[in-house]
Design an enzyme around this catalytic site. Structure first.
Site, PDB file in Angstrom:
ATOM      1  N   TYR A 181       0.192   8.612 -10.439  1.00 58.47           N
ATOM      2  CA  TYR A 181       0.269   7.789 -11.646  1.00 58.47           C
ATOM      3  C   TYR A 181       0.444   8.583 -12.934  1.00 58.47           C
ATOM      4  CZ  TYR A 181      -2.256   4.898  -8.245  1.00 58.47           C
ATOM      5  OH  TYR A 181      -2.652   4.246  -7.109  1.00 58.47           O
ATOM      6  N   CYS A 232       1.423  23.003  -1.416  1.00 57.38           N
ATOM      7  CA  CYS A 232       2.799  23.471  -1.601  1.00 57.38           C
ATOM      8  C   CYS A 232       3.645  22.385  -2.258  1.00 57.38           C
ATOM      9  CB  CYS A 232       3.395  23.901  -0.266  1.00 57.38           C
ATOM     10  SG  CYS A 232       2.614  25.370   0.407  1.00 57.38           S
ATOM     11  N   TYR A 290     -11.245   6.033  -6.832  1.00 59.75           N
ATOM     12  CA  TYR A 290      -9.854   6.292  -6.457  1.00 59.75           C
ATOM     13  C   TYR A 290      -9.522   7.775  -6.281  1.00 59.75           C
ATOM     14  CZ  TYR A 290      -9.486   1.406  -7.636  1.00 59.75           C
ATOM     15  OH  TYR A 290      -9.676   0.050  -7.677  1.00 59.75           O
TER      16      TYR A 290
END
Length: 474
Positions: A361, A388, A418
């Site tokens: 987000y 990576c 979250y």
């Protein structure tokens, strides 16, 4: 206070003290001792590292409970003022474990789940199934059967297919299942902005127009009992404007549907915002509750209809601020970015596998040294993980002491919601444990994973003998 660094975002202010803990961003119990070590709930970051290792999710149980009570009291008082009542569902998707489910249940909240797994956790915690609500846009037949068999309190219907699917299940069992119909009000709210549109293009729920037919169909079916409308307008919302507009639209539909019978409940969802950085200024929950309930009462009065019972589904606002994530710094790399512009890349032993919110987000977070304080001048830093991926960023922009070094502990606040929920095993990194602190004591509430755990799921792994250290399994 010196000038901001050239690469710093506009909202990020260079602090006078890069050790200071911004109020409202950190757990209320967060403080530094005489040696500058961060303490949460009376437990030091050094003790947490030495006992459980890093990375580490840490949550202050007392603050979770206090926030649950505060939300319940705020909406309860606002509803009582208008002669109705409010029910609070804890949004399990924010963070769910059997302990967390018990905490919120013991404080008087109901629990909202949206998968078979979340349902299983809530039931394993001993939560009364009648105090559960079930969401989701693609509930399977098996999930619906398990929910109905458990005696679920209510199910939020999301599609025409689901109406028929659930009705058939309920009829086979000879019961009537209480249901709400999810409606898209055309209001989208994020932080302090909201957008009101006439049309919807998303996977959840029914439009205002199609909801009329959906409710009519529910009322025709003997296995279903229609109890109300449900709406959710977004996440991390500041202010009441979006909720007020959405409630007005829903109540117009609610009033129309009253011709077909009573509608005892209106569920307006959640999405109440919290502070992730010192630039955030979330609306106090008491102000939100009063503003939302006042407009519902006013809209009902204008239409001459009875005020229904109200329901809300907060998650982040309850469990987000009480949580931090603790990391150990591995490498520090100053990077020149153009003439006179420099950013320090601070790599930690976690990353997007334990906090995917920036990658998903573009979410902003804060960070502070947790194992000491420093008199070094504040420098613009980017906290990155060990994965990576160039997008493996935990904290995109923060001012940290310029002498941050390998071995330092770094704490990121407001990670109670979250972060564990979205955690993954990307690059085969084990997920960290979750530690709860209460009365000055720390305990594991979700065991961390080890490499052995990851290999145990791989049917082609011939042996795990090479992995003799049970890393991450605190």
């Amino acid at each position: 206070m010196s000038a901001p660094a050239p690469l710093a975002p506009d909202w990020l202010v260079r602090p006078a003290d890069a050790n200071a803990l911004a109020p409202g961003v950190w757990p209320q119990s967060a403080e530094r001792d005489g040696e500058g070590v961060l303490h949460i709930g009376g437990v030091s970051a050094l003790r947490l590292r030495d006992t459980f290792g890093t990375p580490l999710y840490v949550v202050d149980e007392a603050e979770v409970r206090a926030r649950a009570r505060r939300v319940l009291d705020a909406f309860g008082a606002a509803a009582e003022k208008h002669g109705t009542r409010a029910r609070i569902y804890y949004a399990g998707k924010a963070f769910l474990s059997t302990e967390a489910a018990r905490w919120v249940s013991e404080e008087g909240l109901w629990v909202d789940v949206c998968t078979e797994g979340e349902l299983a956790v809530a039931l394993a915690a001993g939560v009364d199934a009648a105090r559960l609500g079930f969401h989701g846009n693609n509930k399977t037949v098996r999930e619906l059967e398990r929910a109905v068999d458990a005696g679920i309190g209510s199910i939020v219907l999301d599609s025409a297919i689901e109406i028929e699917r659930l009705s058939a299940i309920a009829e086979r069992r000879g019961i009537r299942q209480s249901v709400l119909v999810r409606v898209n009000s055309g209001v989208h709210a994020e932080t302090h902005d909201f957008l009101a549109t006439a049309h919807e293009d998303q996977k959840f729920g029914f439009t205002l127009e199609s909801a009329v037919g959906a409710v009519a169909r529910v009322r025709q079916l003997p296995g279903l009992e229609f109890v109300g409308l449900h709406c959710h307008i977004g996440s991390q919302i500041f202010g009441t404007a979006g909720f007020r507009e959405s409630a007005s639209r829903l109540l117009e539909l609610h009033a129309l549907l009253l011709d077909g019978g009573d509608i005892p409940v209106l569920n307006l969802g959640g999405g109440f915002g919290i502070a992730y950085t010192s630039a955030d200024d979330p609306t106090p929950i008491e102000e939100l509750a009063e503003g939302i309930v006042d407009v519902v009462a006013a809209e009902c009065a204008v239409r001459g209809i009875p005020l229904p019972a109200l329901a809300f589904e907060p998650g982040r606002i309850i469990v987000g601020p009480p949580g931090i994530t603790l990391y150990e710094v591995g490498t520090v790399k100053p990077v020149e970015v153009g003439a006179g512009a420099q950013r320090i890349y601070v790599s930690v032993d976690g990353g997007m596998s334990d906090n995917a919110r920036h990658a998903l987000y573009g979410a902003d977070f804060s960070a502070r040294l947790a194992s000491r304080t420093s008199d070094a001048e504040a420098a613009l830093a980017r906290v990155v993980g060990r994965h990576c991926e160039s997008g493996d960023i935990v904290v995109d922009a923060e001012y940290l002491p310029g002498d941050v070094t390998p071995g330092d502990l770094l704490a990121v606040p407001a990670t109670g919601a979250y972060c564990y929920s979205l955690a993954s095993n990307y690059n085969y990194v084990p997920r960290p444990p979750v530690i709860a602190i209460r009365d000055g004591e720390a305990r594991v509430i979700v065991r961390g994973e080890s490499v052995h755990d990851l290999l145990a799921r791989d049917v082609g792994a011939a042996s795990t003998d090479a992995f003799t250290t049970d890393t991450g399994g605190a």
